[in-house]
Design a protein around this motif. Structure first.
Motif, PDB file in Angstrom:
ATOM      1  N   ILE A 106       0.838  -1.202   0.000  1.00  7.51           N
ATOM      2  CA  ILE A 106       0.000   0.000   0.000  1.00  7.51           C
ATOM      3  C   ILE A 106       0.872   1.250   0.000  1.00  7.51           C
ATOM      4  CG2 ILE A 106      -1.707   1.326   1.321  1.00  7.51           C
ATOM      5  CD1 ILE A 106      -2.916  -1.131   0.030  1.00  7.51           C
ATOM      6  N   GLU A 107       1.926   1.214   0.819  1.00  6.37           N
ATOM      7  CA  GLU A 107       2.834   2.358   0.894  1.00  6.37           C
ATOM      8  C   GLU A 107       3.559   2.575  -0.438  1.00  6.37           C
ATOM      9  OE1 GLU A 107       6.154   4.280   3.927  1.00  6.37           O
ATOM     10  OE2 GLU A 107       5.497   2.209   4.209  1.00  6.37           O
ATOM     11  N   TYR A 108       3.910   1.486  -1.106  1.00  9.42           N
ATOM     12  CA  TYR A 108       4.581   1.587  -2.413  1.00  9.42           C
ATOM     13  C   TYR A 108       3.683   2.309  -3.419  1.00  9.42           C
ATOM     14  CZ  TYR A 108       5.913   0.102  -7.114  1.00  9.42           C
ATOM     15  OH  TYR A 108       6.220   0.093  -8.453  1.00  9.42           O
ATOM     16  N   TRP A 109       2.406   1.878  -3.508  1.00  5.84           N
ATOM     17  CA  TRP A 109       1.479   2.515  -4.460  1.00  5.84           C
ATOM     18  C   TRP A 109       1.198   3.964  -4.060  1.00  5.84           C
ATOM     19  CZ3 TRP A 109       1.466   0.413  -8.841  1.00  5.84           C
ATOM     20  CH2 TRP A 109       1.425  -0.973  -9.020  1.00  5.84           C
ATOM     21  N   LEU A 110       1.133   4.174  -2.746  1.00  8.86           N
ATOM     22  CA  LEU A 110       0.882   5.535  -2.247  1.00  8.86           C
ATOM     23  C   LEU A 110       1.988   6.480  -2.724  1.00  8.86           C
ATOM     24  CD1 LEU A 110      -0.138   6.400   1.392  1.00  8.86           C
ATOM     25  CD2 LEU A 110       1.782   7.571   0.328  1.00  8.86           C
ATOM     26  N   LYS A 111       3.252   6.037  -2.565  1.00  9.43           N
ATOM     27  CA  LYS A 111       4.386   6.868  -2.962  1.00  9.43           C
ATOM     28  C   LYS A 111       4.456   7.054  -4.478  1.00  9.43           C
ATOM     29  CE  LYS A 111       7.361   5.785   0.992  1.00  9.43           C
ATOM     30  NZ  LYS A 111       8.592   5.111   1.440  1.00  9.43           N
ATOM     31  N   LYS A 112       4.047   6.029  -5.193  1.00  8.11           N
ATOM     32  CA  LYS A 112       4.166   6.063  -6.649  1.00  8.11           C
ATOM     33  C   LYS A 112       3.056   6.877  -7.314  1.00  8.11           C
ATOM     34  CE  LYS A 112       4.841   3.148 -10.702  1.00  8.11           C
ATOM     35  NZ  LYS A 112       5.134   1.802 -11.211  1.00  8.11           N
ATOM     36  N   LEU A 113       1.828   6.753  -6.788  1.00 12.96           N
ATOM     37  CA  LEU A 113       0.670   7.311  -7.490  1.00 12.96           C
ATOM     38  C   LEU A 113       0.200   8.670  -6.973  1.00 12.96           C
ATOM     39  CD1 LEU A 113      -1.454   4.045  -7.802  1.00 12.96           C
ATOM     40  CD2 LEU A 113       0.020   5.064  -9.548  1.00 12.96           C
ATOM     41  N   PHE A 114       0.455   8.977  -5.687  1.00 15.68           N
ATOM     42  CA  PHE A 114      -0.115  10.193  -5.110  1.00 15.68           C
ATOM     43  C   PHE A 114       0.965  11.193  -4.726  1.00 15.68           C
ATOM     44  CE2 PHE A 114      -3.095   6.745  -4.220  1.00 15.68           C
ATOM     45  CZ  PHE A 114      -4.227   7.243  -4.850  1.00 15.68           C
ATOM     46  N   LYS A 115       0.802  12.411  -5.218  1.00 18.96           N
ATOM     47  CA  LYS A 115       1.777  13.468  -4.967  1.00 18.96           C
ATOM     48  C   LYS A 115       1.266  14.497  -3.953  1.00 18.96           C
ATOM     49  CE  LYS A 115       4.272  11.498  -8.080  1.00 18.96           C
ATOM     50  NZ  LYS A 115       5.317  10.570  -7.606  1.00 18.96           N
ATOM     51  N   LYS A 116      -0.065  14.572  -3.794  1.00 16.37           N
ATOM     52  CA  LYS A 116      -0.638  15.550  -2.853  1.00 16.37           C
ATOM     53  C   LYS A 116      -1.532  14.847  -1.837  1.00 16.37           C
ATOM     54  CE  LYS A 116      -0.284  20.009  -4.950  1.00 16.37           C
ATOM     55  NZ  LYS A 116      -0.906  21.332  -4.972  1.00 16.37           N
ATOM     56  N   GLU A 117      -1.600  15.419  -0.648  1.00 14.02           N
ATOM     57  CA  GLU A 117      -2.402  14.836   0.432  1.00 14.02           C
ATOM     58  C   GLU A 117      -3.880  14.793   0.070  1.00 14.02           C
ATOM     59  OE1 GLU A 117       0.264  16.024   4.372  1.00 14.02           O
ATOM     60  OE2 GLU A 117      -1.399  17.314   3.759  1.00 14.02           O
ATOM     61  N   SER A 118      -4.377  15.806  -0.643  1.00  9.74           N
ATOM     62  CA  SER A 118      -5.806  15.869  -0.958  1.00  9.74           C
ATOM     63  C   SER A 118      -6.238  14.748  -1.883  1.00  9.74           C
ATOM     64  CB  SER A 118      -6.162  17.227  -1.572  1.00  9.74           C
ATOM     65  OG  SER A 118      -5.345  17.493  -2.693  1.00  9.74           O
ATOM     66  N   SER A 119      -5.407  14.399  -2.881  1.00  8.91           N
ATOM     67  CA  SER A 119      -5.751  13.299  -3.793  1.00  8.91           C
ATOM     68  C   SER A 119      -5.704  11.965  -3.064  1.00  8.91           C
ATOM     69  CB  SER A 119      -4.812  13.290  -5.003  1.00  8.91           C
ATOM     70  OG  SER A 119      -3.461  13.156  -4.593  1.00  8.91           O
ATOM     71  N   LEU A 120      -4.738  11.816  -2.150  1.00 15.43           N
ATOM     72  CA  LEU A 120      -4.666  10.598  -1.337  1.00 15.43           C
ATOM     73  C   LEU A 120      -5.877  10.508  -0.407  1.00 15.43           C
ATOM     74  CD1 LEU A 120      -3.251   8.092  -0.225  1.00 15.43           C
ATOM     75  CD2 LEU A 120      -1.865   9.591   1.221  1.00 15.43           C
ATOM     76  N   TYR A 121      -6.319  11.655   0.106  1.00 14.51           N
ATOM     77  CA  TYR A 121      -7.481  11.698   0.998  1.00 14.51           C
ATOM     78  C   TYR A 121      -8.743  11.220   0.271  1.00 14.51           C
ATOM     79  CZ  TYR A 121     -10.823  13.516   4.402  1.00 14.51           C
ATOM     80  OH  TYR A 121     -11.828  13.619   5.323  1.00 14.51           O
ATOM     81  N   LEU A 122      -8.925  11.700  -0.952  1.00 12.40           N
ATOM     82  CA  LEU A 122     -10.075  11.269  -1.748  1.00 12.40           C
ATOM     83  C   LEU A 122     -10.015   9.773  -2.005  1.00 12.40           C
ATOM     84  CD1 LEU A 122     -12.626  12.037  -3.337  1.00 12.40           C
ATOM     85  CD2 LEU A 122     -11.159  12.492  -5.316  1.00 12.40           C
ATOM     86  N   PHE A 123      -8.823   9.264  -2.296  1.00 13.73           N
ATOM     87  CA  PHE A 123      -8.652   7.823  -2.538  1.00 13.73           C
ATOM     88  C   PHE A 123      -9.005   7.022  -1.285  1.00 13.73           C
ATOM     89  CE2 PHE A 123      -5.784   4.084  -2.341  1.00 13.73           C
ATOM     90  CZ  PHE A 123      -6.295   3.374  -3.426  1.00 13.73           C
ATOM     91  N   ALA A 124      -8.522   7.476  -0.113  1.00 17.46           N
ATOM     92  CA  ALA A 124      -8.803   6.779   1.152  1.00 17.46           C
ATOM     93  C   ALA A 124     -10.307   6.753   1.437  1.00 17.46           C
ATOM     94  CB  ALA A 124      -8.056   7.434   2.301  1.00 17.46           C
ATOM     95  N   MET A 125     -10.992   7.871   1.160  1.00 14.84           N
ATOM     96  CA  MET A 125     -12.447   7.928   1.358  1.00 14.84           C
ATOM     97  C   MET A 125     -13.174   6.973   0.409  1.00 14.84           C
ATOM     98  SD  MET A 125     -14.050  11.642   2.160  1.00 14.84           S
ATOM     99  CE  MET A 125     -13.473  12.361   0.640  1.00 14.84           C
ATOM    100  N   LEU A 126     -12.751   6.944  -0.856  1.00 17.09           N
ATOM    101  CA  LEU A 126     -13.402   6.083  -1.851  1.00 17.09           C
ATOM    102  C   LEU A 126     -13.215   4.608  -1.509  1.00 17.09           C
ATOM    103  CD1 LEU A 126     -12.469   7.976  -5.144  1.00 17.09           C
ATOM    104  CD2 LEU A 126     -14.763   7.707  -4.173  1.00 17.09           C
ATOM    105  N   VAL A 127     -12.004   4.241  -1.065  1.00 17.99           N
ATOM    106  CA  VAL A 127     -11.747   2.838  -0.681  1.00 17.99           C
ATOM    107  C   VAL A 127     -12.596   2.463   0.530  1.00 17.99           C
ATOM    108  CG1 VAL A 127     -10.013   1.214   0.164  1.00 17.99           C
ATOM    109  CG2 VAL A 127      -9.432   2.792  -1.676  1.00 17.99           C
ATOM    110  N   THR A 128     -12.659   3.364   1.519  1.00 19.92           N
ATOM    111  CA  THR A 128     -13.505   3.123   2.705  1.00 19.92           C
ATOM    112  C   THR A 128     -14.964   2.983   2.283  1.00 19.92           C
ATOM    113  OG1 THR A 128     -12.006   4.443   4.063  1.00 19.92           O
ATOM    114  CG2 THR A 128     -14.174   3.995   4.971  1.00 19.92           C
ATOM    115  N   ASN A 129     -15.404   3.854   1.393  1.00 16.90           N
ATOM    116  CA  ASN A 129     -16.780   3.824   0.891  1.00 16.90           C
ATOM    117  C   ASN A 129     -17.091   2.485   0.234  1.00 16.90           C
ATOM    118  OD1 ASN A 129     -18.958   4.965  -1.398  1.00 16.90           O
ATOM    119  ND2 ASN A 129     -19.076   5.959   0.585  1.00 16.90           N
ATOM    120  N   LEU A 130     -16.145   2.002  -0.587  1.00 15.91           N
ATOM    121  CA  LEU A 130     -16.327   0.719  -1.273  1.00 15.91           C
ATOM    122  C   LEU A 130     -16.374  -0.437  -0.279  1.00 15.91           C
ATOM    123  CD1 LEU A 130     -16.386  -1.055  -3.853  1.00 15.91           C
ATOM    124  CD2 LEU A 130     -13.888  -0.987  -3.813  1.00 15.91           C
TER     125      LEU A 130
END
Length: 451
Positions: A106-130
């Motif tokens: 998870i940390e590997y993909w986080l470092k590779k795909l997300f550059k800003k906290e806000s985009s990572l935040y949206l991703f975390a919310m969407l995964v939780t939602n799913l």
């Protein structure tokens, strides 16, 4: 004392699994619930213990005052033990995640795909939602196991970041997930079908997700993630695709099993989640049978992991006793006529007052499921220029916000416990502004959908 609490937790979980296939002796379930409560009370932190004792005393007081029969005492005491069982089972997912080092992936993909906290935040919310759409209350331990290490290493205020993402992601799934208990209850009260609620519910959920993203983005979460991607030659990078496939396979297996159990009418909505979670987590653990780390991780889980559930398990027992006592005593039937008269007098303004009252009472400890039935009956009996779908949306909106903003709600307690923060921080301190904005948006949407 700790070992007895662990055994009580396991027995309660085992009894709820058996309950899916045959009746369970209520006296036996009550005995182990009472045992867990009495011993677990001494293991609770002071703040938790005080609130727990208040709800327990109120519950006992109502049961005694209304002279309710002993079987109702037992059913009230055990009414929330199914949630305890789900949490115990979902914590099992932490074992293969730890043994297989999936948090590194998870940390590997986080470092590779997300550059800003806000985009990572949206991703975390969407995964939780799913995940919440089929795991419901079990989402918290699974999400913490997968994401907590990665967020802790790469996000500045990771506790607030993760707590709000989990709470909002979970609450916003209640508008459209067919397995959500509040959705089923609102449909029953308002006589609206799921197909009628799905589209407006999904749109309202998307509005909530975008509002949460925008609020966080413009209030400080637009910083770059200070991190350096791992080299592609590292073992973590090479194993990432395979381990990602494992996680996806686990999610698909859970969805398929829950769907199959529903198709064959096996158990309740929460019972299916319990059984599916137990089967999938067990198979995943067994797949690491030859891994040298499995024994030490299992030992750590037995020593400390399972006892993480004790604090809020004891609290759930007390709240269950209180909620059951209120429900069976008929107190709400005395309050309902008073509210009915006020709503009749207010007319259309009641669509503002009802949600506020709903949320306020929920914050005081009455379960949103109970309130949805009571306020649903009131709204339907009043002559308002609103359709049943709009009323259903207002009820779901009120319950959704109550689950976020009440420090006594199950999600607040679980999230606070797993992230080592206070329920007050998770609910009111970090989510009050979002809930206020979303309540206004939701009420406008519900009225506009009617029009």
């Amino acid at each position: 004392m700790k070992n007895i609490c662990k055994m009580a937790l396991l027995v309660i979980t085992f009894l709820h699994v058996i309950k899916l296939f045959m009746p369970v002796n209520l006296e036996l379930l009550t005995f182990f619930t009472a045992l867990l409560f009495m011993l677990g009370l001494f293991m609770q932190k002071k703040g938790f213990r005080t609130i727990t004792l208040i709800f327990f005393a109120l519950g006992i007081g109502i049961l005694v005052y209304y002279k309710l029969p002993f079987p109702l005492w037992m059913s009230s005491l055990t009414s929330m033990t199914n949630i305890i069982a789900i949490i115990v089972v979902m914590q099992l997912f932490a074992i293969p995640i730890e043994v297989g080092h999936y948090s590194d992936t998870i940390e590997y993909w986080l470092k590779k795909l997300f550059k800003k906290e806000s985009s990572l935040y949206l991703f975390a919310m969407l995964v939780t939602n799913l995940f919440s759409s089929f795991l419901l209350f079990g989402t918290v331990p699974v999400m913490v196991s997968l994401f907590n290490k990665a967020l802790k290493n790469n996000v500045r205020d990771h506790q607030r970041f993760f707590a709000t993402a989990i709470m909002r992601g979970y609450a916003l799934v209640l508008f459209w997930a067919p397995g959500a208990v509040i959705m089923l209850l609102v449909m029953q009260v308002t006589h609206v079908s799921w197909s009628q609620l799905f589209l407006p519910g999904l749109l309202l959920s998307i509005i909530g997700l975008l509002t949460s993203y925008g609020l966080e983005h413009f209030s400080g979460l637009n910083k770059s993630i200070v991190t350096k991607p791992l080299p592609e030659t590292s073992s973590v990078a090479q194993n990432a695709p395979k381990q990602t496939a494992h996680i996806i396979l686990v999610v698909i297996a859970l969805l398929v099993l829950i769907s199959l159990f529903e198709a064959f009418s096996i158990g309740s909505a929460t019972g299916r989640i319990l059984l599916a979670g137990l089967l999938v987590s067990t198979i995943w653990i067994v797949s690491f049978f030859k891994n040298a780390e499995l024994k030490s991780v299992l030992s750590l889980y037995w020593k400390g992991g399972i006892t993480q559930a004790t604090d809020f398990s004891v609290f759930f027992i007390a709240v269950g006793l209180f909620a059951g006592a209120v429900d069976h005593s008929g107190i709400l039937s005395h309050i309902q006529p008073l509210l009915q008269g006020s709503v009749n007098h207010l007319g259309l303004y009641s669509i503002i007052i009802i949600p506020l009252l709903f949320i306020l009472i929920a914050v005081c400890g009455i379960h949103p499921l109970v309130l949805a039935v009571m306020f649903g009956k009131i709204l339907l009996s009043v002559s308002l220029p609103l359709s049943s779908v709009s009323i259903a949306l207002i009820l779901t909106l009120s319950a959704s916000i109550s689950f976020i903003i009440s420090p006594f709600a199950g999600m607040s307690l679980m999230t606070a416990k797993f992230l080592n923060v206070t329920p007050m921080e998770v609910s009111l301190k970090w989510n009050l502004l979002f809930c206020t904005i979303f309540l206004i948006e939701g009420l406008i949407f519900a009225y506009a959908w009617h029009g």
